[in-house]
Design a protein around this motif. Sequence first.
Motif, PDB file in Angstrom:
ATOM      1  N   UNK A  13      -0.821   4.196 -10.193  1.00 36.27           N
ATOM      2  CA  UNK A  13      -0.076   5.417  -9.879  1.00 36.27           C
ATOM      3  C   UNK A  13      -0.154   5.740  -8.400  1.00 36.27           C
ATOM      4  N   UNK A  14      -1.361   5.590  -7.802  1.00 37.82           N
ATOM      5  CA  UNK A  14      -1.517   5.885  -6.372  1.00 37.82           C
ATOM      6  C   UNK A  14      -0.690   4.941  -5.517  1.00 37.82           C
ATOM      7  N   UNK A  15      -0.672   3.676  -5.894  1.00 39.00           N
ATOM      8  CA  UNK A  15       0.111   2.702  -5.126  1.00 39.00           C
ATOM      9  C   UNK A  15       1.604   3.033  -5.211  1.00 39.00           C
ATOM     10  N   UNK A  16       2.062   3.375  -6.403  1.00 36.47           N
ATOM     11  CA  UNK A  16       3.476   3.731  -6.564  1.00 36.47           C
ATOM     12  C   UNK A  16       3.819   4.954  -5.731  1.00 36.47           C
ATOM     13  N   UNK A  17       2.911   5.923  -5.686  1.00 38.08           N
ATOM     14  CA  UNK A  17       3.125   7.143  -4.910  1.00 38.08           C
ATOM     15  C   UNK A  17       3.214   6.824  -3.416  1.00 38.08           C
ATOM     16  N   UNK A  18       2.320   5.987  -2.926  1.00 42.32           N
ATOM     17  CA  UNK A  18       2.332   5.630  -1.502  1.00 42.32           C
ATOM     18  C   UNK A  18       3.588   4.855  -1.135  1.00 42.32           C
ATOM     19  N   UNK A  19       4.019   3.968  -2.023  1.00 44.31           N
ATOM     20  CA  UNK A  19       5.254   3.223  -1.751  1.00 44.31           C
ATOM     21  C   UNK A  19       6.451   4.159  -1.703  1.00 44.31           C
ATOM     22  N   UNK A  20       6.418   5.196  -2.535  1.00 43.79           N
ATOM     23  CA  UNK A  20       7.485   6.200  -2.479  1.00 43.79           C
ATOM     24  C   UNK A  20       7.465   6.935  -1.148  1.00 43.79           C
ATOM     25  N   UNK A  21       6.298   7.217  -0.630  1.00 43.41           N
ATOM     26  CA  UNK A  21       6.162   7.912   0.649  1.00 43.41           C
ATOM     27  C   UNK A  21       6.727   7.081   1.799  1.00 43.41           C
ATOM     28  N   UNK A  22       6.509   5.777   1.731  1.00 43.46           N
ATOM     29  CA  UNK A  22       6.984   4.927   2.840  1.00 43.46           C
ATOM     30  C   UNK A  22       8.503   4.819   2.870  1.00 43.46           C
ATOM     31  N   UNK A  35       0.656   6.315   4.913  1.00 44.63           N
ATOM     32  CA  UNK A  35       0.841   5.676   3.615  1.00 44.63           C
ATOM     33  C   UNK A  35       0.814   4.160   3.760  1.00 44.63           C
ATOM     34  N   UNK A  36       1.446   3.639   4.837  1.00 46.20           N
ATOM     35  CA  UNK A  36       1.448   2.200   5.068  1.00 46.20           C
ATOM     36  C   UNK A  36       0.036   1.695   5.349  1.00 46.20           C
ATOM     37  N   UNK A  37      -0.738   2.508   6.083  1.00 47.02           N
ATOM     38  CA  UNK A  37      -2.117   2.117   6.388  1.00 47.02           C
ATOM     39  C   UNK A  37      -2.911   1.907   5.104  1.00 47.02           C
ATOM     40  N   UNK A  38      -2.803   2.853   4.183  1.00 50.50           N
ATOM     41  CA  UNK A  38      -3.569   2.762   2.939  1.00 50.50           C
ATOM     42  C   UNK A  38      -3.125   1.574   2.099  1.00 50.50           C
ATOM     43  N   UNK A  39      -1.819   1.316   2.053  1.00 52.34           N
ATOM     44  CA  UNK A  39      -1.318   0.175   1.294  1.00 52.34           C
ATOM     45  C   UNK A  39      -1.801  -1.139   1.893  1.00 52.34           C
ATOM     46  N   UNK A  40      -1.751  -1.241   3.199  1.00 55.16           N
ATOM     47  CA  UNK A  40      -2.191  -2.470   3.868  1.00 55.16           C
ATOM     48  C   UNK A  40      -3.690  -2.688   3.689  1.00 55.16           C
ATOM     49  N   UNK A  73      -6.059  10.440  -1.479  1.00 52.42           N
ATOM     50  CA  UNK A  73      -4.760  10.227  -0.836  1.00 52.42           C
ATOM     51  C   UNK A  73      -4.258  11.455  -0.114  1.00 52.42           C
ATOM     52  N   UNK A  74      -4.278  12.611  -0.770  1.00 54.62           N
ATOM     53  CA  UNK A  74      -3.733  13.825  -0.157  1.00 54.62           C
ATOM     54  C   UNK A  74      -4.473  14.140   1.137  1.00 54.62           C
ATOM     55  N   UNK A  75      -5.769  13.945   1.126  1.00 58.56           N
ATOM     56  CA  UNK A  75      -6.570  14.221   2.318  1.00 58.56           C
ATOM     57  C   UNK A  75      -6.221  13.261   3.458  1.00 58.56           C
ATOM     58  N   UNK A  76      -5.900  12.000   3.119  1.00 59.24           N
ATOM     59  CA  UNK A  76      -5.580  11.006   4.144  1.00 59.24           C
ATOM     60  C   UNK A  76      -4.181  11.185   4.719  1.00 59.24           C
ATOM     61  N   UNK A  77      -3.242  11.600   3.889  1.00 58.77           N
ATOM     62  CA  UNK A  77      -1.847  11.685   4.342  1.00 58.77           C
ATOM     63  C   UNK A  77      -1.541  12.936   5.141  1.00 58.77           C
TER      64      UNK A  77
END
Length: 396
Positions: A13-22, A35-40, A73-77
Amino acid sequence: MGRKSSTITLSFEDRAYLETQTKARTIQAQTVARARILLLKADGYSIEAIADKVDMNRKSVMLCINKFNEGGIENALFDAPGRGRNAEITDDEKAWIISIACQKPVDLGYSAEVWTRALLTKHINKFAEEAGNTRLSTISQSKVRTILEEADIKPNKIKYYCENRDPDFDQKMHNVLLVYKQLSLQFDENGELLPFGDDDQIIHVLSYDEKPGIQAIATTSDDLLPDDNHSTISRDYEYKRLGTISLLTGIDLQTGEAIPLVKESHNSNDYIEFLKLLDNKYPKEDKIRLVLDNLKVHSSVETRKYLATVPGRFEFVFTPKHGSWLNLVEGFFSKMTRQMLKGIRVKTKDELVERIYKYFEEANEEPVVYHWKYKLDEIDPNEEVQVETLPLEKSS
């Protein structure tokens, strides 16, 4: 020698959310970059490689990852209050999410009866900006779940209750409990039925109901019994329907005897046949009192015509509408389902009928007297039970 880069762990779910953000076009560029940083990083890239790909310095990349490790995630973004965008979701935004969750998706144009987390989040993302809650257009499923859990809202579940549709529910329930209270006084402290006095009017009290639609189901191949390699009975998934039967049952609440009648249907004629069965079973000078529900056949024209031929023989105490749980025979049906009907397979419908009668024979070898306890302490046994001898026509 090079050292393998550490990674962070993201749920699906977190990965899908981050991909949506990008891919979003309405949020800040720095949020997309984070978001890209966390995915990478989740894919195992080093700090230097990530900094090169997102065109940021190494310190900014590490700060984003550290914020993720500290608060998710929310804290990082998003920046904390006082430093740009506020990562906290406001009470008004939470209230809007809850208001959506408290509606049925079918009422909002979807096919579903209840929300899944994915569908609810998708709806929130789609309509957040239109509702003036732009921040929520990218909220994740996990965050929606957290908000609902904090509010103790479970829009994906249905809890059933029984609507009180009988204006006389309390009075009718009291009358049924009065029957049970007076019955309880007919037993001694050891649970043995006390003998009737010579001058007593003997009343046989039975709990009666029907169990319609019992399916006769056949297997298409023989069951495989447990052996050295299989700990359970093995059964082919395929089956054949042979039809249904109805079971009419009375439980003698003084002796525990279960009295069955198996028929193809459960219409007025079948019910009258059961009444005749009782009439032939008990001494003619005794009364027969039935606790039963408001099914139409119990007070149909045909039934009333038969009762007119045996005046004073039968008495009826009707449970309230939607009050079948007050009828003690329901406990017998539940026990029968667990012990005998669950998983039953037969070769013919006649076999099902035979096995049902066999079950009653087995049950009556050691009959169980059913006793009611709920709210009996509130009942005065000296009251008079309200009975009907020739019931008026009722609706089901």
